[in-house]
Design an enzyme around this catalytic site. Sequence first.
Site, PDB file in Angstrom:
ATOM      1  N   SER A  94       0.829  -1.207   0.000  1.00  7.95           N
ATOM      2  CA  SER A  94       0.000   0.000   0.000  1.00  7.95           C
ATOM      3  C   SER A  94       0.861   1.252   0.000  1.00  7.95           C
ATOM      4  O   SER A  94       1.726   1.422   0.858  1.00  7.95           O
ATOM      5  CB  SER A  94      -0.885   0.051   1.251  1.00  7.95           C
ATOM      6  OG  SER A  94      -1.862  -0.928   1.178  1.00  7.95           O
ATOM      7  N   HIS A 146      -2.921   0.803  -4.498  1.00  8.12           N
ATOM      8  CA  HIS A 146      -2.336  -0.284  -5.278  1.00  8.12           C
ATOM      9  C   HIS A 146      -2.565  -0.017  -6.762  1.00  8.12           C
ATOM     10  O   HIS A 146      -3.636   0.449  -7.146  1.00  8.12           O
ATOM     11  CB  HIS A 146      -2.961  -1.635  -4.892  1.00  8.12           C
ATOM     12  CG  HIS A 146      -2.531  -2.114  -3.547  1.00  8.12           C
ATOM     13  ND1 HIS A 146      -1.583  -3.092  -3.383  1.00  8.12           N
ATOM     14  CD2 HIS A 146      -2.887  -1.732  -2.310  1.00  8.12           C
ATOM     15  CE1 HIS A 146      -1.403  -3.300  -2.087  1.00  8.12           C
ATOM     16  NE2 HIS A 146      -2.173  -2.488  -1.413  1.00  8.12           N
ATOM     17  N   HIS A 159      -5.363  -9.306  -1.432  1.00  7.37           N
ATOM     18  CA  HIS A 159      -5.382  -9.604   0.004  1.00  7.37           C
ATOM     19  C   HIS A 159      -6.518 -10.580   0.317  1.00  7.37           C
ATOM     20  O   HIS A 159      -7.548 -10.577  -0.369  1.00  7.37           O
ATOM     21  CB  HIS A 159      -5.622  -8.328   0.819  1.00  7.37           C
ATOM     22  CG  HIS A 159      -4.655  -7.223   0.549  1.00  7.37           C
ATOM     23  ND1 HIS A 159      -4.788  -6.368  -0.523  1.00  7.37           N
ATOM     24  CD2 HIS A 159      -3.533  -6.836   1.207  1.00  7.37           C
ATOM     25  CE1 HIS A 159      -3.791  -5.496  -0.520  1.00  7.37           C
ATOM     26  NE2 HIS A 159      -3.008  -5.762   0.521  1.00  7.37           N
ATOM     27  N   TYR A 190      -8.483 -10.255   2.807  1.00 10.15           N
ATOM     28  CA  TYR A 190      -9.651  -9.481   3.263  1.00 10.15           C
ATOM     29  C   TYR A 190     -10.510  -8.954   2.114  1.00 10.15           C
ATOM     30  O   TYR A 190     -11.636  -8.518   2.332  1.00 10.15           O
ATOM     31  CB  TYR A 190      -9.236  -8.329   4.203  1.00 10.15           C
ATOM     32  CG  TYR A 190      -8.410  -7.232   3.569  1.00 10.15           C
ATOM     33  CD1 TYR A 190      -8.971  -6.312   2.690  1.00 10.15           C
ATOM     34  CD2 TYR A 190      -7.059  -7.102   3.876  1.00 10.15           C
ATOM     35  CE1 TYR A 190      -8.209  -5.310   2.109  1.00 10.15           C
ATOM     36  CE2 TYR A 190      -6.290  -6.102   3.304  1.00 10.15           C
ATOM     37  CZ  TYR A 190      -6.872  -5.212   2.417  1.00 10.15           C
ATOM     38  OH  TYR A 190      -6.118  -4.229   1.842  1.00 10.15           O
ATOM     39  N   GLU A 191      -9.983  -9.003   0.884  1.00  9.34           N
ATOM     40  CA  GLU A 191     -10.806  -8.606  -0.264  1.00  9.34           C
ATOM     41  C   GLU A 191     -11.750  -9.741  -0.676  1.00  9.34           C
ATOM     42  O   GLU A 191     -12.509  -9.601  -1.636  1.00  9.34           O
ATOM     43  CB  GLU A 191      -9.909  -8.231  -1.445  1.00  9.34           C
ATOM     44  CG  GLU A 191      -9.088  -6.963  -1.210  1.00  9.34           C
ATOM     45  CD  GLU A 191      -8.102  -6.714  -2.345  1.00  9.34           C
ATOM     46  OE1 GLU A 191      -8.493  -6.073  -3.330  1.00  9.34           O
ATOM     47  OE2 GLU A 191      -6.940  -7.167  -2.232  1.00  9.34           O
ATOM     48  N   ALA A 239       2.955  -1.823   3.948  1.00 11.00           N
ATOM     49  CA  ALA A 239       2.748  -0.764   4.935  1.00 11.00           C
ATOM     50  C   ALA A 239       2.332  -1.466   6.223  1.00 11.00           C
ATOM     51  O   ALA A 239       1.587  -2.447   6.178  1.00 11.00           O
ATOM     52  CB  ALA A 239       1.641   0.171   4.469  1.00 11.00           C
ATOM     53  N   MET A 297      -1.590  -6.609   6.950  1.00 14.37           N
ATOM     54  CA  MET A 297      -2.629  -7.495   6.413  1.00 14.37           C
ATOM     55  C   MET A 297      -2.174  -8.218   5.152  1.00 14.37           C
ATOM     56  O   MET A 297      -2.993  -8.539   4.285  1.00 14.37           O
ATOM     57  CB  MET A 297      -3.896  -6.672   6.106  1.00 14.37           C
ATOM     58  CG  MET A 297      -4.377  -5.813   7.275  1.00 14.37           C
ATOM     59  SD  MET A 297      -5.781  -4.778   6.807  1.00 14.37           S
ATOM     60  CE  MET A 297      -5.869  -3.639   8.191  1.00 14.37           C
ATOM     61  N   SER A 298      -0.885  -8.453   5.044  1.00 10.62           N
ATOM     62  CA  SER A 298      -0.394  -9.094   3.807  1.00 10.62           C
ATOM     63  C   SER A 298       0.862  -9.919   4.112  1.00 10.62           C
ATOM     64  O   SER A 298       1.149 -10.247   5.257  1.00 10.62           O
ATOM     65  CB  SER A 298      -0.080  -8.020   2.759  1.00 10.62           C
ATOM     66  OG  SER A 298       1.035  -7.250   3.152  1.00 10.62           O
ATOM     67  N   ASN A 323       2.200   4.098  10.554  1.00  9.14           N
ATOM     68  CA  ASN A 323       1.455   4.603  11.729  1.00  9.14           C
ATOM     69  C   ASN A 323       1.892   3.803  12.945  1.00  9.14           C
ATOM     70  O   ASN A 323       2.389   2.686  12.818  1.00  9.14           O
ATOM     71  CB  ASN A 323      -0.063   4.423  11.505  1.00  9.14           C
ATOM     72  CG  ASN A 323      -0.432   2.977  11.213  1.00  9.14           C
ATOM     73  OD1 ASN A 323      -0.293   2.518  10.077  1.00  9.14           O
ATOM     74  ND2 ASN A 323      -0.855   2.256  12.211  1.00  9.14           N
ATOM     75  N   HIS A 367      -6.854   4.817   6.660  1.00  6.86           N
ATOM     76  CA  HIS A 367      -6.119   4.311   5.486  1.00  6.86           C
ATOM     77  C   HIS A 367      -5.499   5.454   4.679  1.00  6.86           C
ATOM     78  O   HIS A 367      -4.409   5.305   4.120  1.00  6.86           O
ATOM     79  CB  HIS A 367      -7.058   3.468   4.598  1.00  6.86           C
ATOM     80  CG  HIS A 367      -6.375   2.798   3.442  1.00  6.86           C
ATOM     81  ND1 HIS A 367      -5.334   1.898   3.594  1.00  6.86           N
ATOM     82  CD2 HIS A 367      -6.561   2.913   2.102  1.00  6.86           C
ATOM     83  CE1 HIS A 367      -4.918   1.486   2.401  1.00  6.86           C
ATOM     84  NE2 HIS A 367      -5.642   2.092   1.478  1.00  6.86           N
TER      85      HIS A 367
HETATM   86  N1  HPA Z   1      -2.573  -2.431  11.111  1.00  6.38           N
HETATM   87  C1  HPA Z   1      -2.728  -3.308  10.103  1.00  6.38           C
HETATM   88  N2  HPA Z   1      -2.310  -3.060   8.872  1.00  6.38           N
HETATM   89  C2  HPA Z   1      -1.717  -1.894   8.630  1.00  6.38           C
HETATM   90  C3  HPA Z   1      -1.532  -0.933   9.643  1.00  6.38           C
HETATM   91  C4  HPA Z   1      -1.986  -1.228  10.948  1.00  6.38           C
HETATM   92  O1  HPA Z   1      -1.853  -0.431  11.896  1.00  6.38           O
HETATM   93  N3  HPA Z   1      -0.909   0.125   9.076  1.00  6.38           N
HETATM   94  C5  HPA Z   1      -0.718  -0.188   7.759  1.00  6.38           C
HETATM   95  N4  HPA Z   1      -1.211  -1.408   7.491  1.00  6.38           N
END
Ligand code: HPA
Length: 274
Positions: free
Chosen positions: A34, A66, A88, A90-91, A118, A213-214, A237, A249
């Site tokens: 991401s 993406h 992903h 989750y998609e 990310a 998440m990947s 973050n 996001h």
């Molecule tokens: N959690 C999960 N996935 C992420 C995060 C997060 O804080 N930041 C970027 N991708």
Amino acid sequence: MTNLDPYSLAEQASNELAKETGVVNHDVALVLGSGWASASDEIGVISAEVEMAKLTGFPAPTVLGHRNLIRSIKVGGKNVLVFGGRAHLYEGHSVDTVVHGVRVAVSAGCRSIILTNAAGGLNPDWSVGQPVIISDQLNLMGNSPMVGPPPPEGKAIRFVDLTEAYSLRLRQLAKEVDPTLPDGIYAGLLGGAFETPAEIRMFAKMGADLVGMSTVLETIAARHLGVDVLGISLVTNQAAGMSEENLDHEDVLAAAEDAGPRMMSLLAGILERL
Ligand code: HPA
């Protein structure tokens, strides 16, 4: 629809890729997470670009940040296969779809794969924009590319050794490019939503330094096929509950974009040394 096994499907896509790009053999694959998409814009000479969803087995990316683009880029004499986005779990995609790019890359000749993402940072010493070399992973997705029918004849059996999931050699090489890079353990979560602060405290106790998440499924699929993996997380973050900030996001993407130039020179340095 086709009922090819996922490995044959990957071979079909890699044949299409060779035809579309005119590049028969690739050496290294790079998967951009991401907000990382722009990091490949100037790492080398772009030989060809193909719309990802034109190739067998690739869905169009639905996640903002993406790109629906595969590039063949020449970097220091090597052909680098760059995926501008990924699928992903989750998609709603299957695990085989999530790891399809990795299997295609291996079928296209790649012997090393660089997976970027990310991530939320659990280490309070890391600020937003910090790249971290993944030293190991926690697969908390409740699934694995090694679940399902046994791999077809000619492929390794499913019980893949993950003792060195992330190649020590490649980690050292990345640190030659930037000796300040820290190591971290990446927890791969199903996601869809960000975590709760209580979950983050639990993951910290489990040894996680990064959450995302990947990546973890792709790493398992790559190791199963015997290729070396380098994982790089960009801390976009602080993980939930670790700062005053709520998670968004858009902020993740903005942080990744800000880090774009640094990530590009890091990736270029690594690719030149491979
Ligand atoms: N959690 C999960 N996935 C992420 C995060 C997060 O804080 N930041 C970027 N991708």
